[in-house]
Design a protein around this motif. Sequence first.
Motif, PDB file in Angstrom:
ATOM      1  N   PRO A 122       5.439  11.161   2.805  1.00 46.49           N
ATOM      2  CA  PRO A 122       5.015   9.990   2.028  1.00 46.49           C
ATOM      3  C   PRO A 122       5.444   8.690   2.700  1.00 46.49           C
ATOM      4  N   LEU A 123       4.697   7.613   2.445  1.00 46.27           N
ATOM      5  CA  LEU A 123       5.021   6.330   3.039  1.00 46.27           C
ATOM      6  C   LEU A 123       4.675   5.188   2.091  1.00 46.27           C
ATOM      7  N   VAL A 124       5.354   4.070   2.300  1.00 44.76           N
ATOM      8  CA  VAL A 124       5.088   2.811   1.604  1.00 44.76           C
ATOM      9  C   VAL A 124       4.855   1.754   2.673  1.00 44.76           C
ATOM     10  N   ALA A 154      -0.526  11.535  17.275  1.00 45.15           N
ATOM     11  CA  ALA A 154       0.638  11.989  16.512  1.00 45.15           C
ATOM     12  C   ALA A 154       0.268  12.440  15.111  1.00 45.15           C
ATOM     13  N   GLY A 155      -0.857  11.961  14.593  1.00 46.37           N
ATOM     14  CA  GLY A 155      -1.255  12.302  13.236  1.00 46.37           C
ATOM     15  C   GLY A 155      -2.022  11.153  12.602  1.00 46.37           C
ATOM     16  N   THR A 156      -2.178  11.221  11.297  1.00 43.82           N
ATOM     17  CA  THR A 156      -3.013  10.260  10.583  1.00 43.82           C
ATOM     18  C   THR A 156      -2.240   9.562   9.475  1.00 43.82           C
ATOM     19  N   VAL A 157      -2.287   8.231   9.487  1.00 42.61           N
ATOM     20  CA  VAL A 157      -1.753   7.426   8.388  1.00 42.61           C
ATOM     21  C   VAL A 157      -2.858   7.295   7.347  1.00 42.61           C
ATOM     22  N   VAL A 158      -2.591   7.774   6.150  1.00 48.01           N
ATOM     23  CA  VAL A 158      -3.580   7.769   5.069  1.00 48.01           C
ATOM     24  C   VAL A 158      -3.076   6.840   3.962  1.00 48.01           C
ATOM     25  N   LEU A 159      -3.839   5.801   3.663  1.00 43.94           N
ATOM     26  CA  LEU A 159      -3.476   4.860   2.601  1.00 43.94           C
ATOM     27  C   LEU A 159      -4.381   5.106   1.400  1.00 43.94           C
ATOM     28  N   GLN A 160      -3.744   5.225   0.218  1.00 46.11           N
ATOM     29  CA  GLN A 160      -4.463   5.639  -0.987  1.00 46.11           C
ATOM     30  C   GLN A 160      -4.558   4.578  -2.073  1.00 46.11           C
ATOM     31  N   GLU A 161      -3.590   3.675  -2.106  1.00 39.35           N
ATOM     32  CA  GLU A 161      -3.493   2.779  -3.260  1.00 39.35           C
ATOM     33  C   GLU A 161      -2.962   1.416  -2.844  1.00 39.35           C
ATOM     34  N   ILE A 162      -3.439   0.367  -3.502  1.00 33.57           N
ATOM     35  CA  ILE A 162      -2.978  -0.992  -3.274  1.00 33.57           C
ATOM     36  C   ILE A 162      -2.095  -1.420  -4.439  1.00 33.57           C
ATOM     37  N   VAL A 201       0.858  -1.191   0.000  1.00 36.55           N
ATOM     38  CA  VAL A 201       0.000   0.000   0.000  1.00 36.55           C
ATOM     39  C   VAL A 201       0.893   1.239   0.000  1.00 36.55           C
ATOM     40  N   VAL A 202       0.398   2.315  -0.570  1.00 30.60           N
ATOM     41  CA  VAL A 202       1.138   3.579  -0.562  1.00 30.60           C
ATOM     42  C   VAL A 202       0.208   4.698  -0.109  1.00 30.60           C
ATOM     43  N   GLY A 203       0.800   5.713   0.477  1.00 29.00           N
ATOM     44  CA  GLY A 203       0.009   6.842   0.963  1.00 29.00           C
ATOM     45  C   GLY A 203       0.904   7.876   1.610  1.00 29.00           C
ATOM     46  N   TYR A 204       0.433   8.470   2.702  1.00 30.10           N
ATOM     47  CA  TYR A 204       1.203   9.507   3.370  1.00 30.10           C
ATOM     48  C   TYR A 204       0.787   9.613   4.832  1.00 30.10           C
ATOM     49  N   PHE A 205       1.635  10.289   5.608  1.00 33.18           N
ATOM     50  CA  PHE A 205       1.339  10.569   7.007  1.00 33.18           C
ATOM     51  C   PHE A 205       1.062  12.049   7.153  1.00 33.18           C
TER      52      PHE A 205
END
Length: 362
Positions: A101-103, A292-300, A76-80
Amino acid sequence: MQDRSAPPRRPLNTASKVMRLTGIALVVAVTAAAFAYVNGSLDSHRLTPRKLVDNLETNNGIYPGYRRNHAKGVCVVGYFENSGQLREYSSAAVFSDARTPLVGRFALAGGNPQAPDSGAPVRSLALRFELANGEQWRTGMNTMPVFPVSTPEAFYEMLQAGRPDPATGKPDPGAMPKFFAAHPESAAFLQWVKSAKPSASYATETYNGINAFYLVNAAGKRQAVRWSVVPLDQNAADAAIAQDANVLEPDLAQRLASGPLRWQLRMTLGKPEDPTSDATKVWPGDRTVLDAGTVVLQEIQPQNSGECRDINYDPLILPSGIEGSDDPLLAARSAVYANSYLRRTSEVGKLPAATATKESRQ
């Protein structure tokens, strides 16, 4: 072009050259010795990452190109999205920048990539935060709130207890109860196992960091923490998983097709009396918990060709402002992950042809 403002370099005399080369040789020798020690070539009786991974292979089977544990998963990919509440506790850029950004990777416990989704009560979520200053923060979290044992040696004993008998292909049914009877520190984990009801979705689970870490601020002050990510927007009371071999990845794809999924990153602040070296111990429930914040996942993405495939989610790859604790499991996880990584990346060509495309984006 030569910089004329710089002083001219003086040629090294023979003695200086010898000393310099000798120094380099010593550094190389010490480094080689350290690697030999980690790999166990100096002491055949010492517990090593190789022995631990060998036992995982014995218990789970060998599936070339896949992780030796948590083999079945999805990228999954997204951002914090930072809340700003951790700035006074940590100098890490992830807690000062607005977005990072995060993976990530969701997975099931176990070494069989074809295992049914209903067969494992433990799921995991690993994340790699890619900070704007070039640093990284990697973390691997699990649905269990505590680990069953507190040392690498006890974990090795547990793997041995689960080892299949060559004659039957199944573990000795009395070995694991005997192991847990000899390890009363497993009580909290066993209590969780009794009540654990894995849902039919990765999206409705809470994932826990289990090990303790330290946040370090600009003044050098350290704060012991444990973290977890808790689902937002998703229905946390989702139904229990059905007896279906493959339900989690399609469910995740369907949910993401409708929009991003979100988890709140919660940091629990420990007090001086809270254990940081024992992952079997639960901290008291009255400890301060910060958003601390929000982990947002956008794509598989497929795990065999997606961005997470070539990432080793080593929990000790940390940015400035976050440090590992004295928990012995952290160093063991780091070493075992590295050993597993070397094995599976040398086998990438053995993955199914449709998914074996080389896409190293690390």
